[in-house]
Scaffold this motif. Structure first.
Motif, short mmCIF file in Angstrom:
data_model
loop_
_atom_site.label_atom_id
_atom_site.label_comp_id
_atom_site.label_asym_id
_atom_site.label_seq_id
_atom_site.Cartn_x
_atom_site.Cartn_y
_atom_site.Cartn_z
N GLN A 246 0.83 -1.20 0.00
CA GLN A 246 0.00 0.00 0.00
C GLN A 246 0.86 1.26 0.00
N LYS A 247 2.06 1.17 0.63
CA LYS A 247 2.99 2.29 0.63
C LYS A 247 3.89 2.29 -0.61
N HIS A 248 3.65 1.34 -1.54
CA HIS A 248 4.43 1.21 -2.79
C HIS A 248 5.91 0.94 -2.52
N ARG A 249 6.19 0.30 -1.39
CA ARG A 249 7.56 -0.12 -1.08
C ARG A 249 7.74 -1.54 -1.63
N ILE A 250 7.86 -1.60 -2.96
CA ILE A 250 7.74 -2.86 -3.69
C ILE A 250 8.85 -3.83 -3.34
N GLU A 251 10.09 -3.36 -3.28
CA GLU A 251 11.21 -4.26 -3.01
C GLU A 251 11.08 -4.88 -1.62
N GLN A 252 10.71 -4.06 -0.63
CA GLN A 252 10.55 -4.59 0.73
C GLN A 252 9.36 -5.55 0.81
N ALA A 253 8.30 -5.24 0.06
CA ALA A 253 7.13 -6.13 0.05
C ALA A 253 7.49 -7.49 -0.54
N ASN A 254 8.25 -7.49 -1.62
CA ASN A 254 8.66 -8.76 -2.23
C ASN A 254 9.56 -9.55 -1.28
N GLU A 255 10.45 -8.85 -0.57
CA GLU A 255 11.31 -9.54 0.40
C GLU A 255 10.47 -10.14 1.52
N ALA A 256 9.45 -9.41 1.96
CA ALA A 256 8.57 -9.92 3.02
C ALA A 256 7.81 -11.16 2.56
N ARG A 257 7.27 -11.10 1.35
CA ARG A 257 6.53 -12.25 0.82
C ARG A 257 7.46 -13.45 0.61
N GLU A 258 8.69 -13.17 0.18
CA GLU A 258 9.65 -14.25 -0.02
C GLU A 258 9.99 -14.90 1.33
N GLN A 259 10.11 -14.09 2.37
CA GLN A 259 10.39 -14.62 3.71
C GLN A 259 9.22 -15.47 4.20
N LEU A 260 7.99 -15.02 3.93
CA LEU A 260 6.82 -15.78 4.34
C LEU A 260 6.72 -17.09 3.57
N ALA A 261 7.05 -17.05 2.28
CA ALA A 261 7.04 -18.28 1.48
C ALA A 261 8.04 -19.28 2.03
N ASP A 262 9.18 -18.78 2.51
CA ASP A 262 10.20 -19.65 3.10
C ASP A 262 9.68 -20.27 4.40
N ILE A 263 8.96 -19.48 5.20
CA ILE A 263 8.37 -20.01 6.43
C ILE A 263 7.38 -21.13 6.11
N CYS A 264 6.62 -20.92 5.05
CA CYS A 264 5.60 -21.90 4.66
C CYS A 264 6.18 -23.09 3.92
N GLY A 265 7.43 -22.99 3.47
CA GLY A 265 8.03 -24.05 2.68
C GLY A 265 7.46 -24.12 1.28
N GLU A 267 7.07 -22.28 -2.81
CA GLU A 267 7.81 -21.52 -3.81
C GLU A 267 7.29 -20.10 -3.87
N TYR A 268 8.19 -19.16 -3.89
CA TYR A 268 7.80 -17.74 -3.90
C TYR A 268 7.44 -17.29 -5.30
N GLU A 269 6.37 -16.52 -5.41
CA GLU A 269 5.95 -15.95 -6.68
C GLU A 269 5.74 -14.45 -6.49
N ALA A 270 6.52 -13.67 -7.19
CA ALA A 270 6.45 -12.21 -7.04
C ALA A 270 5.13 -11.68 -7.56
N LYS A 271 4.65 -10.64 -6.92
CA LYS A 271 3.42 -10.00 -7.35
C LYS A 271 3.74 -8.96 -8.41
N GLU A 272 2.83 -8.83 -9.40
CA GLU A 272 3.07 -7.88 -10.48
C GLU A 272 3.18 -6.45 -9.93
N VAL A 273 4.20 -5.75 -10.40
CA VAL A 273 4.43 -4.37 -9.96
C VAL A 273 3.26 -3.48 -10.34
N ALA A 274 2.67 -3.74 -11.51
CA ALA A 274 1.56 -2.89 -11.98
C ALA A 274 0.38 -2.94 -11.02
N VAL A 275 0.12 -4.13 -10.46
CA VAL A 275 -0.99 -4.27 -9.52
C VAL A 275 -0.74 -3.42 -8.27
#
Length: 700
Positions: A246-265, A267-275
């Motif tokens: 929501q704050k358009h901090r895209i790189e940090q958001a992708n890192e957060a989602r990647e970390q969560l995907a790792d917790i869940c075991g 595969e991480y899938e990046a969200k489209e920047v346009a969205v």
């Protein structure tokens, strides 16, 4: 349940984290023990008397020793003294007697509630600006340290100061902790976040700590140690991706989602920047200017105030619901836990069990219980078993209504101001609890007055909720308020239709209202380009053909949609679309393929990967009976975004493509050579239909 097994790792962590936050918040209930005083007291001379207030010196000096029984024996006297001087819990009130000083109108409960109120004024704004996680850390840190110091320093002044700052931690646990948890957990588990990890569990644990320690200093230290378990869990988790996006901090958001995907075991899938870039920033004033969001905000403020007031009037005056202090407190927590767990299991299984239904049902039960409590008080049946049962129901179901309060704040308020509004509504709740604490004198002067107040306030509240509260179940938190603010800012789409009568007709695409007619000045077939210039933000341009009426139904020319042919549909979902469906029909009316995108359901998206706004159902209707639904795949459709859909009929299955991308395969359940009709229904604007094969396209 279509949640990948790995998602449970994150959901369990979030539930554990939130349960610990609720346990710390239960310091608001611990004030019952901090202010506890026995009904009787025996001094060093073994003179026993009945207390007329919370002050040891407040008794009738002319009263005889209540243990002096005519013709009684010494052993009977000794037994009576032991019984009357027994102390269930050594409280701060017992040690400091603060209610018997100039602090008589400023109790420990009022002091802590004001601390929470003060913190709400600050923490909500900070969490919406700086992030959920750092403010969560800081507030719990302040709270845990303050809890320890309030017991460690032997001074009533220090006790009041540090219990006030303990309220800062309670506010952080309640508003920041809830917002963080609701944004991190999967949508289908959001209700269970408030039912499986719940206030009643925290209450039972706090009561258990009080029971085993029997005095407030040790109990405070134990509560602080247990609450500190929040830190290692929160350290393992990242910032909320919903907040970062929501704050358009895209790189940090992708890192957060990647970390969560790792917790869940997973595969991480990046969200489209346009969205992410399309997410509009929403200020508090943007929310206030929009009629729908403003109404939701005001309804929530009222709900939190009156529910807080009614719940705490019931809770703070329930110490004597049973003769044994611990029995009543344990049973109230146990009944609340059981009722929440039942609702937690039931909610995913029953679509009708929404936020409104839970609130209206629980509030109606509480109102009936208040009526029965009044009957018991007016007929002197207070110490009966049925009074205890009714009182437990009153508290449990009144407290259960708070689930809708919390869930509605998360699901009806935009991300940019979610914690700020949560703080404001929590302030409303604190104001309600402060009002509740001020009604304590009625306990000794006119106890039925407490429940008359609850009866009137709750009757008004249930009416307001029935008429004005929106249902918000399965809401996509990231999309809350996006369309409303776009509408209020008049971010209107315009469409221009080139009519066959040589006129251009311009209009508002939302209302369909015609704005201007313009006669053609050049031949229509000579138009080849489009130019847009000036002070305008251009979101998208769509070029469409003729407009078809919806619902649309037609036969398919020639041999129908036989294997080797493809149906192509061009359309745009409406702004407030809930669903649409495309049916391929057999000659006898059976549906060979029911293709049904739904925007008001959650699909297979989850926090560990890319979220999905809805689901797409595929099914067949054969001989009047529906088969098993297929829902796999992420919903590729978006409101107000044009799409082209291809359904290719092959020998063994339909191959489905959306915007040129393969979406799904659907194995034939009927003869693929017998498809003769097309049916399109729902919330879409239909601009083109084609049936194509290896030769030229056939226009329908």
């Amino acid at each position: 349940m279509n949640i990948p097994p790995g998602q449970w790792r994150l959901d369990v962590m979030i539930m554990a984290l939130y349960q610990m936050a609720l346990f710390f918040s239960a310091q608001l209930v611990f004030v019952i023990f901090l202010e506890y005083m026995p009904k009787t007291y025996c001094n060093t001379d073994r003179y026993c008397y009945k207390l007329e207030s919370k002050c040891l010196e407040h008794y009738d000096k002319n009263q005889k020793n209540i243990c002096l029984i005519p013709n009684g024996t010494k052993s009977q006297f000794d037994e009576c003294v032991e019984e009357k001087k027994y102390l269930y819990f050594r409280s701060a009130q017992y040690d400091y007697q603060q209610d018997c000083t100039s602090l008589t109108h400023y109790s420990a409960s009022t002091n802590m509630y004001l601390g929470v109120l003060f913190a709400n004024l600050v923490l909500g704004i900070l969490a919406d600006k700086l992030g959920r996680r750092p403010i969560y850390f800081a507030s719990i840190g302040i709270g845990v340290v303050s809890l320890i110091l309030s017991a460690a320093i032997p001074s009533v002044t220090a006790f009041y100061i540090f219990r006030f700052t303990t309220g800062v931690g309670v506010a952080g646990a309640q508003i920041v902790g809830w917002s963080y948890g609701s944004e991190m957990i999967s949508a289908k588990r959001r209700f269970q976040l408030r039912t499986f990890s719940n206030w009643a569990n925290a209450r039972i644990l706090v009561v258990f700590v009080a029971f085993i320690t029997r005095e407030w200093h040790t109990a405070s230290y134990v509560c602080a140690v247990i609450s500190a378990l929040i830190f290692p869990i929160l350290w393992k988790l990242p910032e909320s991706p919903v907040f970062l996006e929501q704050k358009h901090r895209i790189e940090q958001a992708n890192e957060a989602r990647e970390q969560l995907a790792d917790i869940c075991g997973l595969e991480y899938e990046a969200k489209e920047v346009a969205v992410i870039n399309n997410l509009k920033k929403i200020t508090f004033m943007d929310m206030w200017r929009n009629p729908r969001l403003r109404k939701n905000f005001l309804v929530l403020c009222f709900m939190w105030f009156y529910v807080g007031m009614a719940t705490y009037i019931t809770d703070l005056n329930g110490a004597d619901m049973s003769r044994n202090l611990y029995v009543g407190q344990f049973l109230s927590g146990l009944l609340l836990t059981i009722s929440k767990i039942i609702f937690g299991f039931a909610e995913p299984r029953f679509e009708w069990l929404g936020r409104r239904t839970v609130f209206l049902f629980s509030q109606a039960v509480a109102i009936v219980a208040y009526i029965l409590i009044l009957i018991a008080l007016f007929t002197n049946n207070k110490e009966t078993t049925w009074y205890l049962i009714v009182y437990l129901c009153a508290y449990s179901f009144q407290a259960l209504s708070t689930e809708t309060c919390y869930l509605s704040v998360a699901e009806l308020i935009p991300t940019d101001v979610r914690v700020t509004v949560a703080a404001i509504t929590n302030i409303c709740l604190r104001l309600g609890t402060i009002v509740a604490s001020l009604t304590k004198p009625l306990k000794f002067s006119f106890e039925p007055g407490l429940f008359l107040i609850n009866l009137v306030v709750c009757s008004i509240g249930i009416s307001v909720v029935y008429f004005y509260l929106e249902e918000s179940r399965n809401a996509n938190l990231q999309n809350v308020g996006q369309e409303d603010v776009s509408s209020s800012e008049k971010d209107n789409s315009q469409k221009t239709m080139l009519g066959e009568d040589s006129k251009e007709v311009s209009g508002d695409s939302e209302t369909g209202k015609e704005v201007k007619n313009f006669d053609h000045r050049i031949p229509l077939n000579s138009v080849s380009h489009l130019s847009i210039d000036g002070d305008v933000i251009l979101n998208h341009v769509q070029w469409g053909g003729k407009y078809y009426p919806v619902p649309y139904e037609s036969g398919i020319a020639a041999d129908g949609l036989v294997p080797g042919k493809t149906l192509v549909v061009y359309a745009t979902p409406e702004k407030k679309a809930k669903k649409f469906n495309i049916n391929l029909l057999k000659k006898n009316g059976d549906i060979a393929l029911h293709f049904n995108p739904r925007f008001d359901e959650k699909g297979n998206g989850f926090m560990c990967a890319k979220p999905t706004p809805g689901s797409v159902v595929r099914n067949s209707l054969v001989n009047g009976e529906w088969g098993n639904e297929e829902r796999e795949g992420k919903n590729p459709f978006e409101r107000l975004t044009a799409f082209d859909l291809e359904i290719r009929n092959e020998d063994f299955a339909f191959q489905i493509f959306v915007n040129g991308e393969r979406f799904a395969s659907y194995a034939h359940r009927v003869d693929p050579h017998d498809i003769a009709g097309l049916q399109i229904q729902g919330d879409i604007e239909l601009t083109g239909i084609q049936v194509v094969n290896n030769a030229a396209p056939v226009q329908e």
